[in-house]
Motif scaffolding. Structure first.
Motif, PDB file in Angstrom:
ATOM      1  N   ASP A   4       9.261   3.752  -9.020  1.00 54.73           N
ATOM      2  CA  ASP A   4       9.128   2.428  -9.624  1.00 54.73           C
ATOM      3  C   ASP A   4       8.044   1.611  -8.931  1.00 54.73           C
ATOM      4  O   ASP A   4       7.233   0.960  -9.579  1.00 54.73           O
ATOM      5  CB  ASP A   4      10.462   1.672  -9.575  1.00 54.73           C
ATOM      6  CG  ASP A   4      11.517   2.308 -10.464  1.00 54.73           C
ATOM      7  OD1 ASP A   4      11.145   3.006 -11.433  1.00 54.73           O
ATOM      8  OD2 ASP A   4      12.710   2.104 -10.186  1.00 54.73           O
ATOM      9  N   VAL A   5       8.043   1.664  -7.613  1.00 49.88           N
ATOM     10  CA  VAL A   5       7.038   0.933  -6.843  1.00 49.88           C
ATOM     11  C   VAL A   5       5.657   1.511  -7.126  1.00 49.88           C
ATOM     12  O   VAL A   5       4.681   0.771  -7.294  1.00 49.88           O
ATOM     13  CB  VAL A   5       7.364   0.957  -5.337  1.00 49.88           C
ATOM     14  CG1 VAL A   5       6.217   0.380  -4.519  1.00 49.88           C
ATOM     15  CG2 VAL A   5       8.647   0.195  -5.058  1.00 49.88           C
ATOM     16  N   THR A   6       5.562   2.820  -7.208  1.00 50.87           N
ATOM     17  CA  THR A   6       4.279   3.464  -7.504  1.00 50.87           C
ATOM     18  C   THR A   6       3.742   3.007  -8.855  1.00 50.87           C
ATOM     19  O   THR A   6       2.556   2.708  -8.988  1.00 50.87           O
ATOM     20  CB  THR A   6       4.427   5.005  -7.472  1.00 50.87           C
ATOM     21  OG1 THR A   6       4.852   5.391  -6.162  1.00 50.87           O
ATOM     22  CG2 THR A   6       3.113   5.689  -7.799  1.00 50.87           C
ATOM     23  N   ARG A   7       4.602   2.922  -9.853  1.00 49.34           N
ATOM     24  CA  ARG A   7       4.166   2.450 -11.172  1.00 49.34           C
ATOM     25  C   ARG A   7       3.691   1.009 -11.115  1.00 49.34           C
ATOM     26  O   ARG A   7       2.682   0.649 -11.722  1.00 49.34           O
ATOM     27  CB  ARG A   7       5.297   2.592 -12.192  1.00 49.34           C
ATOM     28  CG  ARG A   7       5.424   3.987 -12.758  1.00 49.34           C
ATOM     29  CD  ARG A   7       6.320   3.988 -13.981  1.00 49.34           C
ATOM     30  NE  ARG A   7       7.661   3.509 -13.642  1.00 49.34           N
ATOM     31  CZ  ARG A   7       8.714   4.282 -13.484  1.00 49.34           C
ATOM     32  NH1 ARG A   7       8.620   5.572 -13.665  1.00 49.34           N
ATOM     33  NH2 ARG A   7       9.883   3.768 -13.177  1.00 49.34           N
ATOM     34  N   LEU A   8       4.414   0.178 -10.373  1.00 51.40           N
ATOM     35  CA  LEU A   8       3.993  -1.219 -10.234  1.00 51.40           C
ATOM     36  C   LEU A   8       2.645  -1.327  -9.534  1.00 51.40           C
ATOM     37  O   LEU A   8       1.791  -2.111  -9.931  1.00 51.40           O
ATOM     38  CB  LEU A   8       5.051  -2.021  -9.469  1.00 51.40           C
ATOM     39  CG  LEU A   8       6.350  -2.284 -10.211  1.00 51.40           C
ATOM     40  CD1 LEU A   8       7.368  -2.922  -9.276  1.00 51.40           C
ATOM     41  CD2 LEU A   8       6.126  -3.155 -11.418  1.00 51.40           C
ATOM     42  N   VAL A   9       2.463  -0.524  -8.501  1.00 46.43           N
ATOM     43  CA  VAL A   9       1.185  -0.518  -7.780  1.00 46.43           C
ATOM     44  C   VAL A   9       0.058  -0.076  -8.711  1.00 46.43           C
ATOM     45  O   VAL A   9      -1.029  -0.659  -8.700  1.00 46.43           O
ATOM     46  CB  VAL A   9       1.270   0.372  -6.525  1.00 46.43           C
ATOM     47  CG1 VAL A   9      -0.098   0.626  -5.928  1.00 46.43           C
ATOM     48  CG2 VAL A   9       2.201  -0.253  -5.496  1.00 46.43           C
ATOM     49  N   GLU A  10       0.294   0.932  -9.513  1.00 49.27           N
ATOM     50  CA  GLU A  10      -0.724   1.404 -10.460  1.00 49.27           C
ATOM     51  C   GLU A  10      -1.075   0.315 -11.463  1.00 49.27           C
ATOM     52  O   GLU A  10      -2.246   0.130 -11.811  1.00 49.27           O
ATOM     53  CB  GLU A  10      -0.237   2.660 -11.172  1.00 49.27           C
ATOM     54  CG  GLU A  10      -0.215   3.886 -10.277  1.00 49.27           C
ATOM     55  CD  GLU A  10       0.473   5.086 -10.922  1.00 49.27           C
ATOM     56  OE1 GLU A  10       1.059   4.954 -12.027  1.00 49.27           O
ATOM     57  OE2 GLU A  10       0.432   6.165 -10.308  1.00 49.27           O
TER      58      GLU A  10
END
Length: 81
Positions: A4-10
């Motif tokens: 989830d954090v990775t998607r937000l960062v992207e």
């Protein structure tokens, strides 16, 4: 959670790399259009919309230092977990 954090960062990365740098180019194109345009009633409506966008940009700019600090704290917290 990591995904989830990775998607937000992207998503943030996409906005910062492509969205924000495009704003000056878009404004420049609008300036070119206005330079050759004649006055109409529609211009008043468009002018009001531009003022609203300008106010939104100023509001966004004022929040960037806080957001950057929060992102750094988030990164620090993620390193510890």
């Amino acid at each position: 959670m990591r995904e989830d954090v990775t998607r937000l960062v992207e998503r943030l990365d996409t906005i910062i790399r492509y969205g924000i740098p495009a704003i000056p180019e878009i404004v420049s194109s609008a300036e070119d259009l206005v330079d050759g345009a004649s006055a109409t009633a529609d211009n008043e409506s468009a002018a009001e919309e531009l003022r609203c966008i300008a106010e939104d940009l100023l509001g966004l700019a004022s929040t960037l230092p806080d957001v950057a600090g929060r992102l750094c704290r988030l990164a620090d917290a993620m390193e510890k977990t």
